[in-house]
Design a protein around this motif. Structure first.
Motif, short mmCIF file in Angstrom:
data_model
loop_
_atom_site.label_atom_id
_atom_site.label_comp_id
_atom_site.label_asym_id
_atom_site.label_seq_id
_atom_site.Cartn_x
_atom_site.Cartn_y
_atom_site.Cartn_z
N GLY A 199 0.81 -1.19 0.00
CA GLY A 199 0.00 0.00 0.00
C GLY A 199 0.85 1.24 0.00
O GLY A 199 2.05 1.22 -0.28
N HIS A 200 0.24 2.39 0.32
CA HIS A 200 0.90 3.68 0.31
C HIS A 200 1.65 3.88 1.62
O HIS A 200 1.82 2.97 2.43
CB HIS A 200 -0.14 4.77 0.09
CG HIS A 200 0.43 6.01 -0.50
ND1 HIS A 200 1.32 5.99 -1.55
CD2 HIS A 200 0.26 7.32 -0.17
CE1 HIS A 200 1.65 7.24 -1.86
NE2 HIS A 200 1.03 8.06 -1.03
N ALA A 201 2.14 5.10 1.89
CA ALA A 201 2.91 5.39 3.10
C ALA A 201 2.08 5.17 4.36
O ALA A 201 0.84 5.19 4.33
CB ALA A 201 3.40 6.83 3.05
N LEU A 202 2.76 4.99 5.48
CA LEU A 202 2.07 4.83 6.76
C LEU A 202 1.24 6.06 7.10
O LEU A 202 0.18 5.97 7.68
CB LEU A 202 3.08 4.55 7.87
CG LEU A 202 3.94 3.30 7.75
CD1 LEU A 202 4.87 3.18 8.94
CD2 LEU A 202 3.08 2.06 7.62
N PHE A 203 1.77 7.25 6.73
CA PHE A 203 1.08 8.51 7.02
C PHE A 203 1.01 9.34 5.74
O PHE A 203 2.02 9.52 5.07
CB PHE A 203 1.82 9.32 8.09
CG PHE A 203 1.96 8.63 9.41
CD1 PHE A 203 0.98 8.74 10.38
CD2 PHE A 203 3.08 7.86 9.67
CE1 PHE A 203 1.10 8.09 11.59
CE2 PHE A 203 3.23 7.21 10.89
CZ PHE A 203 2.23 7.32 11.85
N GLU A 204 -0.17 9.86 5.44
CA GLU A 204 -0.30 10.76 4.30
C GLU A 204 0.32 12.11 4.65
O GLU A 204 1.03 12.71 3.84
CB GLU A 204 -1.77 10.94 3.92
CG GLU A 204 -1.99 11.80 2.68
CD GLU A 204 -1.42 11.20 1.42
OE1 GLU A 204 -1.10 11.97 0.50
OE2 GLU A 204 -1.30 9.95 1.33
N ALA A 236 -0.30 3.89 -8.16
CA ALA A 236 -0.37 5.34 -8.29
C ALA A 236 1.01 5.83 -8.66
O ALA A 236 1.97 5.07 -8.69
CB ALA A 236 -0.84 5.98 -6.99
N ASN A 237 1.12 7.12 -8.94
CA ASN A 237 2.35 7.63 -9.54
C ASN A 237 3.41 8.06 -8.53
O ASN A 237 4.50 8.44 -8.92
CB ASN A 237 2.04 8.79 -10.47
CG ASN A 237 1.51 10.00 -9.71
OD1 ASN A 237 0.53 9.88 -8.97
ND2 ASN A 237 2.12 11.14 -9.89
N GLU A 252 1.83 13.13 -15.23
CA GLU A 252 2.83 12.62 -16.16
C GLU A 252 4.16 12.30 -15.49
O GLU A 252 5.17 12.09 -16.16
CB GLU A 252 3.07 13.63 -17.28
CG GLU A 252 3.62 14.95 -16.82
CD GLU A 252 3.89 15.90 -17.98
OE1 GLU A 252 4.73 16.80 -17.83
OE2 GLU A 252 3.26 15.72 -19.03
N LYS A 253 4.20 12.24 -14.14
CA LYS A 253 5.45 11.91 -13.46
C LYS A 253 5.25 10.71 -12.52
O LYS A 253 4.16 10.44 -12.05
CB LYS A 253 5.95 13.10 -12.66
CG LYS A 253 4.99 13.60 -11.60
CD LYS A 253 5.52 14.88 -10.97
CE LYS A 253 4.52 15.43 -9.95
NZ LYS A 253 4.99 16.69 -9.35
N VAL A 254 6.34 9.99 -12.30
CA VAL A 254 6.37 8.86 -11.37
C VAL A 254 7.49 9.15 -10.37
O VAL A 254 8.62 9.42 -10.77
CB VAL A 254 6.65 7.53 -12.10
CG1 VAL A 254 6.80 6.39 -11.10
CG2 VAL A 254 5.52 7.23 -13.08
N GLU A 255 7.16 9.11 -9.05
CA GLU A 255 8.14 9.48 -8.04
C GLU A 255 8.17 8.45 -6.91
O GLU A 255 7.11 8.05 -6.41
CB GLU A 255 7.83 10.86 -7.45
CG GLU A 255 7.89 11.97 -8.48
CD GLU A 255 7.55 13.33 -7.91
OE1 GLU A 255 7.98 14.34 -8.50
OE2 GLU A 255 6.85 13.39 -6.87
N SER A 284 7.19 0.59 -4.78
CA SER A 284 6.80 0.60 -6.20
C SER A 284 5.89 1.77 -6.52
O SER A 284 5.13 2.24 -5.67
CB SER A 284 6.08 -0.71 -6.55
OG SER A 284 6.88 -1.83 -6.23
N ALA A 285 5.95 2.23 -7.78
CA ALA A 285 5.03 3.24 -8.29
C ALA A 285 4.93 3.08 -9.79
O ALA A 285 5.82 2.52 -10.43
CB ALA A 285 5.50 4.65 -7.94
N CYS A 286 3.83 3.56 -10.35
CA CYS A 286 3.61 3.38 -11.79
C CYS A 286 2.87 4.57 -12.37
O CYS A 286 2.53 5.52 -11.66
CB CYS A 286 2.83 2.09 -12.05
SG CYS A 286 1.17 2.10 -11.36
N GLY A 287 2.60 4.51 -13.67
CA GLY A 287 1.92 5.59 -14.36
C GLY A 287 0.54 5.86 -13.79
O GLY A 287 -0.11 4.99 -13.22
#
Length: 245
Positions: free
Chosen positions: A1-6, A26-27, A58-61, A50-53
Motif C-alpha cells: 500500500g501507500h505510506a504509513l502517514f499521508e 499510483a504515480n 505525467e510523473k512517477v516518483e 513501487s510506483a507506476c503511471g
C-alpha cells in the motif's frame, strides 16, 4: 500500500520496517510519510517501494522514507534524522501494463526523500541519513526523463542537509548534487575519510545506527561506560571497531 502517514506533523522514532512492500497503483510512493511536517528519527526501512503511471499525472516518483519534507510556515517543521533506507525501487510508466493518460512520464527517485522544500530560515532538514538501493524499470522506454539527487533534493537551498550518504548503481553522472550529500560506488567504499575520520581507523561495510532497545541487534559500550544498542544493514560486518551515527 501507500505510506504509513499521508501527512505527518508529529514524531516517528526508533521504527524499523523489514520486508516492507510498498505496492502502489499510483504515480508516487514512499514508506513512512507522504508529506512530512514533523520528525522521523532513527528509523530504518528495508524492502521494496513501487510506483507506476497515473491517468492524471505525467510523473512517477519514489523515495525511501518521505516524499516531501517541508514546513507549514507557522508551527510545524519537517526533519529526517539518522535514518536508513535499503532496498529496491520498482517503477513503470504503465498502469497495469497499459499506457495511460499522457504517455510522457518523468521519473524521479531518491533514497530518503524526493524534496526538501521549506521557507527561508525554517530549518527543515535531512541529516545523518544513509540509503543503499537499486532501481528496477529505470531504463523503460516509456520514461522520457529521469532525475535523482541520490538522497534528497534541497529544492530551494533553504533546507539543511548534512552528513548524508548513498549507494545506487543506476545513478547517472549528471545527478542533482546538493551540499551535504555524498555518493559512494559501494558500501565498502564508504571510507573513514568520507566520514571525517582522520585517526586511521578502518570503516567496515554497512551503516550502523542507534535503535530502540527492543529491536537491538548489537550492544556496545562506549569508552565512558554507556551502553548503546545498534542495528545494522543486512550485509554489514558483525565485527565492529568503529561506530558511525
Amino acid at each position: 500500500g501507500h505510506a504509513l502517514f499521508e501527512k505527518l506533523c508529529g514524531t516517528v522514532k526508533n521504527l524499523t520496517l523489514t520486508n516492507f512492500r510498498g505496492n502502489e497503483t499510483a504515480n508516487y510512493n514512499t514508506s513512512i510519510a507522504s508529506s512530512l511536517y514533523g520528525t522521523i528519527e532513527n528509523c530504518a526501512v528495508y524492502g521494496t517501494i513501487s510506483a507506476c503511471g497515473d491517468i492524471d499525472d505525467e510523473k512517477v516518483e519514489v523515495s525511501g522514507i518521505a516524499s516531501l519534507v517541508s514546513d507549514d510556515g507557522l508551527t510545524f517543521v519537517g526533519h529526517i534524522k539518522n535514518c536508513v533506507f535499503k532496498g529496491t525501487f520498482k517503477v513503470s510508466p504503465l498502469l497495469n501494463g497499459k499506457t495511460v493518460g499522457n504517455v510522457t512520464k518523468r521519473l524521479r527517485y531518491d533514497g530518503i526523500s524526493n524534496y526538501l522544500n521549506c521557507a527561508k530560515g525554517s530549518g527543515s532538514s535531512v541529516t545523518g541519513c544513509y540509503a543503499s538501493y537499486t532501481v528496477e524499470g529505470v531504463d523503460d522506454a516509456g520514461f522520457t526523463s529521469v532525475s535523482t539527487a541520490g538522497v534528497s533534493d534541497n529544492t530551494n537551498y533553504y533546507g539543511v542537509m548534512e552528513n548524508n550518504y548513498f549507494v545506487c548503481p543506476q545513478t547517472p553522472e549528471a545527478y542533482i548534487k546538493n551540499p551535504g550529500v555524498f555518493r559512494a560506488e559501494s558500501e565498502a567504499a564508504i571510507t573513514p575519510a568520507m566520514l571525517g575520520d582522520t585517526d586511521g581507523a578502518t570503516w567496515l561495510q554497512g551503516a550502523y545506527r542507534p535503535v530502540n532497545q527492543h529491536t537491538k541487534h548489537l550492544t556496545v559500550t562506549d569508552p565512558d561506560g554507556n551502553t548503546t544498542y545498534l542495528d545494522c544493514c543486512y550485509d554489514a560486518s558483525w565485527t565492529y571497531n568503529k561506530v558511525y551515527n
